[in-house]
Write a protein that holds these residues in place. Sequence first.
Motif, PDB file in Angstrom:
ATOM      1  N   GLU A  19       0.846  -1.233  -0.037  1.00  0.00           N
ATOM      2  CA  GLU A  19       0.098  -0.092  -0.145  1.00  0.00           C
ATOM      3  C   GLU A  19       1.045   1.119   0.048  1.00  0.00           C
ATOM      4  N   VAL A  20       2.002   1.058   0.795  1.00  0.00           N
ATOM      5  CA  VAL A  20       2.867   2.413   0.756  1.00  0.00           C
ATOM      6  C   VAL A  20       3.432   2.554  -0.571  1.00  0.00           C
ATOM      7  N   ALA A  21       3.861   1.547  -1.008  1.00  0.00           N
ATOM      8  CA  ALA A  21       4.472   1.710  -2.726  1.00  0.00           C
ATOM      9  C   ALA A  21       3.489   2.255  -3.496  1.00  0.00           C
ATOM     10  N   LEU A  22       2.227   1.653  -3.384  1.00  0.00           N
ATOM     11  CA  LEU A  22       1.347   2.048  -4.392  1.00  0.00           C
ATOM     12  C   LEU A  22       0.907   3.648  -4.144  1.00  0.00           C
ATOM     13  N   LEU A  23       0.935   3.971  -2.960  1.00  0.00           N
ATOM     14  CA  LEU A  23       0.660   5.351  -2.719  1.00  0.00           C
ATOM     15  C   LEU A  23       2.048   6.166  -3.072  1.00  0.00           C
ATOM     16  N   LEU A  24       2.925   5.611  -3.001  1.00  0.00           N
ATOM     17  CA  LEU A  24       4.124   6.617  -3.470  1.00  0.00           C
ATOM     18  C   LEU A  24       4.286   6.696  -4.842  1.00  0.00           C
ATOM     19  N   ALA A  25       3.918   5.598  -5.517  1.00  0.00           N
ATOM     20  CA  ALA A  25       3.780   5.672  -6.953  1.00  0.00           C
ATOM     21  C   ALA A  25       2.963   6.725  -7.419  1.00  0.00           C
ATOM     22  N   MET A  26       1.521   6.718  -6.811  1.00  0.00           N
ATOM     23  CA  MET A  26       0.658   7.731  -7.226  1.00  0.00           C
ATOM     24  C   MET A  26       1.183   9.381  -6.846  1.00  0.00           C
ATOM     25  N   VAL A  27       1.788   9.480  -5.614  1.00  0.00           N
ATOM     26  CA  VAL A  27       2.329  10.948  -5.460  1.00  0.00           C
ATOM     27  C   VAL A  27       3.066  11.166  -6.280  1.00  0.00           C
ATOM     28  N   GLY A  28       4.207  10.291  -6.646  1.00  0.00           N
ATOM     29  CA  GLY A  28       5.280  10.584  -7.372  1.00  0.00           C
ATOM     30  C   GLY A  28       4.743  11.000  -8.831  1.00  0.00           C
ATOM     31  N   PHE A  29       3.792  10.362  -9.441  1.00  0.00           N
ATOM     32  CA  PHE A  29       3.465  10.545 -10.668  1.00  0.00           C
ATOM     33  C   PHE A  29       2.734  12.026 -10.698  1.00  0.00           C
ATOM     34  N   VAL A  30       1.948  12.205  -9.774  1.00  0.00           N
ATOM     35  CA  VAL A  30       1.145  13.512  -9.702  1.00  0.00           C
ATOM     36  C   VAL A  30       2.178  14.702  -9.481  1.00  0.00           C
ATOM     37  N   SER A  31       2.963  14.487  -8.559  1.00  0.00           N
ATOM     38  CA  SER A  31       3.946  15.577  -8.564  1.00  0.00           C
ATOM     39  C   SER A  31       4.798  15.883  -9.673  1.00  0.00           C
ATOM     40  N   THR A  32       5.196  14.777 -10.425  1.00  0.00           N
ATOM     41  CA  THR A  32       6.043  15.148 -11.667  1.00  0.00           C
ATOM     42  C   THR A  32       5.132  15.874 -12.498  1.00  0.00           C
ATOM     43  N   ILE A  33       3.928  15.383 -12.852  1.00  0.00           N
ATOM     44  CA  ILE A  33       3.080  16.124 -13.790  1.00  0.00           C
ATOM     45  C   ILE A  33       3.025  17.436 -13.150  1.00  0.00           C
ATOM     46  N   ALA A  34       2.689  17.838 -11.931  1.00  0.00           N
ATOM     47  CA  ALA A  34       2.502  19.110 -11.545  1.00  0.00           C
ATOM     48  C   ALA A  34       3.593  19.964 -11.720  1.00  0.00           C
ATOM     49  N   TYR A  35       4.556  19.553 -11.579  1.00  0.00           N
ATOM     50  CA  TYR A  35       6.005  20.237 -11.652  1.00  0.00           C
ATOM     51  C   TYR A  35       6.127  20.683 -13.064  1.00  0.00           C
ATOM     52  N   CYS A  36       5.602  19.445 -13.913  1.00  0.00           N
ATOM     53  CA  CYS A  36       6.052  19.959 -15.467  1.00  0.00           C
ATOM     54  C   CYS A  36       4.859  21.049 -15.966  1.00  0.00           C
ATOM     55  N   LYS A  37       3.744  20.974 -15.385  1.00  0.00           N
ATOM     56  CA  LYS A  37       2.779  21.859 -15.829  1.00  0.00           C
ATOM     57  C   LYS A  37       2.876  23.176 -15.330  1.00  0.00           C
ATOM     58  N   PHE A  38       3.640  23.098 -14.189  1.00  0.00           N
ATOM     59  CA  PHE A  38       4.206  24.461 -13.422  1.00  0.00           C
ATOM     60  C   PHE A  38       5.239  25.132 -14.383  1.00  0.00           C
ATOM     61  N   ILE A  39       6.328  24.467 -14.668  1.00  0.00           N
ATOM     62  CA  ILE A  39       7.139  24.975 -15.732  1.00  0.00           C
ATOM     63  C   ILE A  39       6.462  25.438 -16.960  1.00  0.00           C
ATOM     64  N   LEU A  40       5.760  24.542 -17.590  1.00  0.00           N
ATOM     65  CA  LEU A  40       5.191  24.913 -18.837  1.00  0.00           C
ATOM     66  C   LEU A  40       4.293  26.060 -18.983  1.00  0.00           C
ATOM     67  N   ARG A  41       3.381  26.114 -18.012  1.00  0.00           N
ATOM     68  CA  ARG A  41       2.223  27.154 -17.892  1.00  0.00           C
ATOM     69  C   ARG A  41       2.536  28.329 -17.025  1.00  0.00           C
ATOM     70  N   GLY A  42       3.243  27.944 -15.851  1.00  0.00           N
ATOM     71  CA  GLY A  42       3.425  29.039 -14.678  1.00  0.00           C
ATOM     72  C   GLY A  42       2.129  28.773 -13.950  1.00  0.00           C
ATOM     73  N   ASP A  43       1.255  27.769 -13.827  1.00  0.00           N
ATOM     74  CA  ASP A  43       0.376  27.634 -13.103  1.00  0.00           C
ATOM     75  C   ASP A  43       0.045  26.316 -13.205  1.00  0.00           C
ATOM     76  N   ILE A  44      -0.643  25.570 -12.393  1.00  0.00           N
ATOM     77  CA  ILE A  44      -0.874  24.216 -12.295  1.00  0.00           C
ATOM     78  C   ILE A  44      -2.222  23.900 -12.566  1.00  0.00           C
ATOM     79  N   VAL A  45      -3.378  24.512 -11.963  1.00  0.00           N
ATOM     80  CA  VAL A  45      -4.613  24.281 -12.215  1.00  0.00           C
ATOM     81  C   VAL A  45      -5.113  25.630 -12.896  1.00  0.00           C
ATOM     82  N   GLU A  46      -5.289  25.417 -14.282  1.00  0.00           N
ATOM     83  CA  GLU A  46      -5.615  26.573 -15.006  1.00  0.00           C
ATOM     84  C   GLU A  46      -7.285  26.666 -14.928  1.00  0.00           C
TER      85      GLU A  46
END
Lengths: 77, 137
Positions: free
Chosen positions: A50-77
């Motif tokens: 369960e820990v590994a699964l949660l970490l996989a989800m959090v890691g994916f979401v944070s990577t995408i959020a960071y990429c979106k932030f750099i691309l757009r300057g905003d995470i939720v447009e």
Amino acid sequence: MLWRCCSNGWRLLKGPALGDRIVALDTMVINAIALIVLVGMIGGTATFFEVALLLAMVGFVSTIAYCKFILRGDIVE
Amino acid sequence: MSVVVDIVVSALILLGAGFVLIGSWGLVRLPSTMERLHGPTKATTLGLGSLLLASVVYFQARLGIWTAHELLISLFLFITAPISANMIAKVHLHRVRIGAIEEPDSVAGLPPRPADEGDWATFEAPKRDTPASTANT
């Protein structure tokens, strides 16, 4: 194992481009998942998955959020 | 546990750990960002895949149960790894384009240009009637 985390940290600190740092963080999360799975096998309990699964989800979401932030300057447009 | 299961589990763990190590080592050694992107994606797919397979075999042999957690984790990782790699590549292309970073000389070189004076779809400005947000619709 330790060497893997060290190499990731080295690239994270050195990384000439911002993309490198994101890749390094992503890889660190993946290595952490691998470590947790191994610890779970040593411990013999299924709780660690369960820990590994949660970490996989959090890691994916944070990577995408960071990429979106750099691309757009905003995470939720 | 029988000897065969032991051997299978150790071989899978060693294979997985080797691939993850190769992925991290490639992250350090390869010269440019686009090439550095290759290492961790392979590490995710093969390394973690075989580690989780080893864990499935181990728990089946030890406790006699089939656990679905590993399947869930590997499925999730296999789906999300290409997406995050794509996002990172897009970030890199954009930052190269605005001149924030210099692409170092390497075997792969700069990313190839699209044909016919075109440009990457990720560089295209949104159309006039494209809604910037779906929040108010």
